[in-house]
Write an enzyme that holds these catalytic residues in place. Structure first.
Site, PDB file in Angstrom:
ATOM      1  CB  ILE A  22     -15.139  11.943  -0.923  1.00  0.00           C
ATOM      2  CG1 ILE A  22     -15.902  11.953   0.402  1.00  0.00           C
ATOM      3  CG2 ILE A  22     -13.845  12.727  -0.830  1.00  0.00           C
ATOM      4  CD1 ILE A  22     -15.156  11.338   1.559  1.00  0.00           C
ATOM      5  CB  CYS A  23     -12.855  14.282  -4.540  1.00  0.00           C
ATOM      6  SG  CYS A  23     -11.779  15.034  -5.756  1.00  0.00           S
ATOM      7  CD  GLN A  24     -12.116   9.553  -9.903  1.00  0.00           C
ATOM      8  OE1 GLN A  24     -11.537   8.975  -8.968  1.00  0.00           O
ATOM      9  NE2 GLN A  24     -11.761   9.378 -11.162  1.00  0.00           N
ATOM     10  N   GLY A  29     -17.716  11.770  -5.593  1.00  0.00           N
ATOM     11  CA  GLY A  29     -18.968  12.522  -5.647  1.00  0.00           C
ATOM     12  C   GLY A  29     -19.539  12.523  -7.056  1.00  0.00           C
TER      13      GLY A  29
END
Lengths: 356, 349
Positions: free
Chosen positions: A148-150, A152
């Site tokens: 998720i986000c960073q 990811g």
């Protein structure tokens, strides 16, 4: 006819209504002191330093559980209970309902003793040991990852370094090209003296990150939002939901200094993830080394990670099985909106079940 | 809570009467200049000041503060603009009245950029980004975030440069040098802060121009803005659009970097001085602690690496020991593959 037609008596009436809503809502606001988050039953199955690895209980009635467990890798920024924030707004609950066996890493709150943790410590240390723990517990070679986000971006790096341990990768609102023209955060990061910042502060305070994120839309996020809230004050459930989100927004852990230094310089300033110039623990990160199936999900109204920053992944990996999913919402809405519960988690579950 | 509820109900009744009276009066005096929003703001402030100490959590208290503050802002702004527009009722060309109303806003933004402190409170809304910065800076520093905000800069720099450029003298010359560095860093921070604020005042003027354009567009589409809330939402839309355009420019990204870097230089100089004092008192300094933290982390990495190798060796040994035993025992069906075993254990498809 005037384009602005607000008579004094109308204005007075509006002011009266506003006061009445505030007056009635104060009770609900004061009563909503206990704000809970993280609703699905879970167990801590592994701990290391400040990290905790959670394993979520399978809900009753779910048949055909996916044999390959799913590990959620959250960002170091903010707290992972966003994925399970309330009963009817829970990505984790949605994934469990599709038969996934879900694990989640909570990185904890770093303090000054964690200042010298590097990306190598996080990815080839903590994350790799969590992956090994799950592989051992299930007696399997490869697991599924959801970043998720960073988290990811971390998952992409991890897959490039350890392709033999990941069966499928899902990236959600993940920055890949850190220098797209519409990326405000990236623009602001270019002139920061990151060495001075980290050498001075040690760890990067959560307050500095909060300021940065609120600065993306300051008038809406620190002004208009509270005026909109006045309309919801008469509903205790809505007040509590709003306060829960507010708690999450300002619950920002400090960032371990050395990790922040590398992430800002290599990813944001040098755009190293797509340039192939990021080095972690002796590995050069080449996205072509990511060969597993990838589901890349981005949000069309994302003001933190613009869609083009995520879509840059297409064609840059070594995967022969790449799928994109565009969600009509924002960076947070992709987890907490009603639409996301109906569209995003079922799509992830289906995609994983078809490949595990 | 019962007391609070009762108090609130009484207050609500009083408010109801007050505003009913006011609305009646305003209808009779339609068209005359009044200042109800200011009165409303004062009433809300008194009410909330009385109630705030009873508010349970800091979050709930901060939350209510913001709702009251924003309410005050948008009613006052609407009153200002709508009042002047009412003066134009009956005229065919309302634009002169509107431009007159917004001209005072523009002028105030210019004064804000010039550092006029009298307009700060009036423009609390526009200062939200700046206010956020001040709160953040305060949280990182023992002094308030706005301590240097209104420090004069014109002509000061050259004088200070002369003073700060003078070499230290005598036994404490190093200490003098450190304070000179700190002062120089503080002046640079103040300059960066002033430039940042100046940039926001330009944005304010741009937002007013967007508002003028939107209002004209509303007229062309035969739409009427009929409530303070609608007008406030339009103003927020203008501010966000202007902000989004400007903060992606090179000018802003440089200002942003300059501001954060300047704050860090101040903090860095302060840390050096604090470390000097701690050392003089024979106490551990931050520099020493960081050296220790780095060494501990390096030792922990090494320990974890060794433990991992040890675990791998143990597994290898266990496998080696099991192999002869398996070879000696009668033939058994082949062991299931790892993945299949996992599926079996989890009851999967």
């Amino acid at each position: 006819m005037l384009p602005i037609e607000i008579r004094p008596d109308q204005l007075a009436d509006e002011m009266l209504q506003y006061s009445q809503k505030l007056g009635k809502g104060i009770e609900n606001l004061l009563n909503a002191s206990e704000i809970d988050a993280g609703v699905s039953p879970k167990t801590v199955v592994h701990r290391e330093d400040k990290l905790a690895l959670f394993h979520y209980e399978a809900p009753e009635g779910v048949k055909n559980r996916n044999a390959v467990p799913l590990l959620i890798v959250y960002a170091l920024v903010n707290r992972p209970y966003m994925t399970d924030i309330q009963e009817d707004r829970s990505t984790i609950k949605g994934l469990l309902a599709t038969g996934q066996d879900v694990y989640l890493i909570d990185w904890g709150y770093p303090d000054q003793a964690d200042r010298s943790l590097t990306l190598d410590d996080y990815l080839n240390g903590y994350l790799d040991r969590c992956v090994d723990f799950i592989r051992d517990a299930h007696g399997i070679d490869r697991i599924n990852l959801l970043g998720i986000c960073q988290g990811g971006a971390f998952s992409l790096c991890y897959c490039a370094m350890h392709p033999d341990k990941v069966m499928n990768l899902v990236t959600m609102v993940t920055p890949v090209d850190f220098k797209t023209a519409d990326n405000m955060l990236s623009g602001w990061a270019q002139h920061l003296d990151v060495d001075l910042l980290v050498d001075t502060m040690g760890n990067i305070p959560g307050e500095l990150l909060n300021w940065t994120f609120l600065s993306l839309k300051p008038f809406s996020l620190t002004g208009q939002k509270y005026v909109n809230m006045v309309d919801l004050l008469d509903d205790p459930a809505k007040v509590k939901n709003f306060l829960r989100m507010e708690k999450w927004i300002f619950d920002s852990p400090d960032q371990a200094g050395e990790t922040f230094r590398q992430f800002l310089k290599d990813f944001y300033q040098k755009n190293g993830l797509i340039e192939g110039t990021v080095h972690i623990g002796g590995h050069r990160i080449d996205l072509k080394d990511v060969t597993c199936p990838i589901l890349n999900i981005y949000a069309l109204q994302d003001h933190l990670v613009p869609p083009n920053a995520s879509k840059a992944l297409k064609g840059r990996t070594g995967s022969q099985d790449y799928t994109e999913l565009a969600f009509p919402g924002g960076h947070i809405g992709i987890y907490v909106s009603g639409k996301a519960q109906k569209e995003v988690t079922p799509a992830i579950g289906k995609w994983l079940n078809e490949r595990s | 809570m019962t007391d609070t509820a009762s108090w609130t109900n009484e207050w609500m009744e009083m408010q109801q009467k007050y505003w009913q009276n006011w609305a009646d009066a305003s209808q009779r005096l339609f068209g005359q200049q009044t200042t109800p929003a200011t009165a409303w703001g004062n009433a809300m402030e008194h009410w909330w000041q009385a109630l705030a100490p009873a508010a349970g959590s800091d979050m709930a208290r901060g939350f209510m503060d913001k709702m009251v503050e924003q309410g005050k802002f948008f009613f006052q702004m609407t009153e200002e603009i709508a009042g002047k527009m009412q003066g134009a009722a009956g005229q065919t060309d309302w634009t002169a009245a509107f431009e007159n109303a917004t001209a005072s806003l523009k002028e105030a933004f210019s004064r804000l950029g010039a550092g006029d402190p009298s307009v700060h409170k009036m423009f609390a809304f526009w200062e939200l980004p700046f206010d956020n910065w001040q709160r953040m800076a305060s949280s990182l520093s023992p002094v308030p975030g706005d301590v240097l905000r209104n420090m004069p800069t014109e002509g000061m720099r050259s004088k200070l440069d002369r003073v700060l450029g003078a070499p230290g003298l005598g036994y404490t010359r190093e200490e003098q040098g450190q304070y000179q560095e700190l002062t120089r860093a503080a002046v640079e921070y103040q300059e960066a802060l002033a430039a940042y604020l100046g940039f926001f005042s330009k944005m304010g003027v741009g937002s007013v121009e967007r508002l003028q354009w939107l209002v004209k567009e509303a007229e062309q589409k035969k739409k009427t803005i009929g409530s303070a809330r609608e007008f406030y939402d339009m103003w927020v839309q203008c501010c966000e659009a202007e902000y989004a355009d400007r903060v992606m420019t090179d000018e802003y990204t440089e200002l942003h970097g300059r501001l954060v870097n300047a704050l860090m230089r101040v903090k860095q100089r302060m840390s050096v001085i604090v470390d000097e004092y701690l050392g003089a008192m024979n106490m551990p300094t931050r520099r020493e602690l960081r050296t220790l933290q780095d060494r501990v982390q390096e030792a922990r990495r090494e320990t974890k690496r060794l433990r991992s190798e040890l675990d791998a060796l143990k597994k290898q040994l266990a496998g080696t020991a099991a192999a002869p035993a398996a070879a000696a025992s009668p033939a058994k069906p082949a062991a299931p593959r790892k993945k299949a075993a996992a599926k079996a254990r989890t009851g999967a498809r």
